[in-house]
Enzyme design. Structure first.
Site, PDB file in Angstrom:
ATOM      1  N   GLU A   1      -3.836  -8.981   2.896  1.00 23.12           N
ATOM      2  CA  GLU A   1      -3.690  -9.348   4.311  1.00 23.12           C
ATOM      3  C   GLU A   1      -4.930  -9.043   5.148  1.00 23.12           C
ATOM      4  OE1 GLU A   1      -2.740  -4.964   4.538  1.00 23.12           O
ATOM      5  OE2 GLU A   1      -2.509  -6.596   3.075  1.00 23.12           O
TER       6      GLU A   1
ATOM      7  N   ARG B   1     -16.628   3.211  10.532  1.00 17.59           N
ATOM      8  CA  ARG B   1     -15.920   4.359  11.126  1.00 17.59           C
ATOM      9  C   ARG B   1     -16.239   5.643  10.371  1.00 17.59           C
ATOM     10  NH1 ARG B   1      -9.986   4.354   9.457  1.00 17.59           N
ATOM     11  NH2 ARG B   1     -11.034   5.262   7.629  1.00 17.59           N
TER      12      ARG B   1
ATOM     13  N   HIS C   1      -4.643  -4.988  -0.530  1.00 17.78           N
ATOM     14  CA  HIS C   1      -4.607  -5.517   0.837  1.00 17.78           C
ATOM     15  C   HIS C   1      -5.090  -6.953   0.950  1.00 17.78           C
ATOM     16  CE1 HIS C   1      -3.515  -1.749   2.816  1.00 17.78           C
ATOM     17  NE2 HIS C   1      -4.348  -1.152   1.996  1.00 17.78           N
TER      18      HIS C   1
ATOM     19  N   SER D   1      -8.508  -0.382  -0.794  1.00 16.05           N
ATOM     20  CA  SER D   1      -8.934   0.792  -0.026  1.00 16.05           C
ATOM     21  C   SER D   1      -7.876   1.870  -0.184  1.00 16.05           C
ATOM     22  CB  SER D   1      -9.116   0.438   1.455  1.00 16.05           C
ATOM     23  OG  SER D   1      -9.477   1.580   2.196  1.00 16.05           O
TER      24      SER D   1
ATOM     25  N   CYS E   1       0.830  -1.216   0.000  1.00 17.42           N
ATOM     26  CA  CYS E   1       0.000   0.000   0.000  1.00 17.42           C
ATOM     27  C   CYS E   1       0.868   1.272   0.000  1.00 17.42           C
ATOM     28  CB  CYS E   1      -0.969  -0.036   1.176  1.00 17.42           C
ATOM     29  SG  CYS E   1      -2.286   1.212   1.059  1.00 17.42           S
TER      30      CYS E   1
ATOM     31  N   LYS F   1     -12.530   7.333  -4.175  1.00 25.03           N
ATOM     32  CA  LYS F   1     -11.786   6.284  -3.487  1.00 25.03           C
ATOM     33  C   LYS F   1     -12.145   4.918  -4.053  1.00 25.03           C
ATOM     34  CE  LYS F   1     -11.148   4.443   1.213  1.00 25.03           C
ATOM     35  NZ  LYS F   1     -11.596   4.574   2.633  1.00 25.03           N
TER      36      LYS F   1
END
Length: 302
Positions: free
Chosen positions: A234, A246, A232, A192, A142, A163
């Protein structure tokens, strides 16, 4: 073989409950083999969650691995106590004299800041230079990937209009790469990020390995010492969902993560559609390190 992590690291309980084979120091000392030394430079705010995610993948290897948790020397973490960091992490200054078979540099929530204005950029420059002399192979993730591509290869990044957020279909374009061995042709991968890299700035010293309609995903350096993963694999089941919730609480009116929730219903538990590819990537990476790293650790970089 299992992964060796600090005996009291909170991630240990989670990993053991998932069936990951975790080794304590006394058991490791009885095995007459050289374990692989892998370092994790954790730049994420939630250190415990990130270290668990990577330990889960590294710990699935049949090889013995010593995992060292590393942090920036002069940086105060906002979401992790200093006591926790002192207990389980070493600073960059403390590991700069060591050699590692593999090293991972994570993302960081600072994509809106120009590289040279990041407070610890000078230390990052030292670390990136150090990976060329003290590390056999490095995986940049990232923001870490964006920073290394910028520094080593002159790759330019830009801010996207929207995004890229969700789980997207990707294309394997470098099927002969040993890091992608066994992967399906079109894996689903969590994304992301607000930034992408300019394709025209990717030079002949890089090979595109995984691509997608939402941006490049994985590149490899042709000199063979590093790979750059912009997304990502992971992530755990809840990573994107927690980020979405959030942002909702913060009043940011985020878009629903694409292809994450069953039937697009945020009240349902997310489906993990990438776990097998995450394990394949990391097992391939560790296997390639094992096959090519010097037997004598101190010979790395000579």
């Amino acid at each position: 073989m299992p992964i060796r992590i600090p005996d009291n690291l909170p991630a240990r309980k989670t990993l053991e409950e998932e069936g990951v084979n975790v080794m304590d120091s006394s058991r490791a000392a009885r095995q007459d083999i050289r374990p692989l030394e892998i370092g994790l430079l954790n730049l994420m705010p939630n250190k415990e969650r990130t270290e668990t995610q990577f330990s889960r993948l590294i710990g699935a290897t049949p090889l013995q691995v010593n995992l060292s948790l590393v942090r920036i020397t002069d940086h105060q973490a906002k979401n992790t106590s200093e006591e926790y960091l002192k207990t389980f992490y070493q600073t960059w200054d403390e590991v700069r004299g060591r050699k590692f078979d593999g090293f991972i540099v994570t993302g960081a929530p600072i994509a809106h800041i120009p590289f040279e204005e990041v407070r610890y950029w000078n230390e990052m420059l030292e670390i990136m230079a150090w990976t060329r002399t003290n590390v056999h192979h490095t995986m940049f993730i990232c923001w870490g990937a964006q920073a290394a591509l910028h520094h080593f290869h002159g790759v330019r990044r830009y801010r996207m209009e929207e995004k890229a957020f969700g789980v997207f279909r990707h294309r394997i374009v470098g099927p002969r790469s040993p890091f992608l061995r066994g992967m399906s042709d079109s894996p689903m991968i969590p994304v992301s990020r607000y930034n992408d890299i300019e394709r025209t700035s990717v030079g002949d010293d890089l090979e595109v390995l995984i691509d997608s309609d939402v941006g490049l995903c994985m590149l490899g350096a042709k000199e063979g010492r590093s790979v750059y993963f912009l997304n990502h694999l992971e992530y755990d089941n809840r990573s994107l969902a927690d980020e979405y919730e959030r942002d909702v609480k913060a009043g940011l009116d985020p878009a629903l993560p694409a292809n994450l929730f069953p039937e697009g219903d945020a009240s349902l538990e997310p489906e993990n559609r990438w776990r097998s590819h995450a394990h394949l990537l990391f097992q391939n990476w560790i296997n390639e390190i094992y096959q090519s790293t010097p037997y004598e650790l101190e010979a790395i970089g000579r």
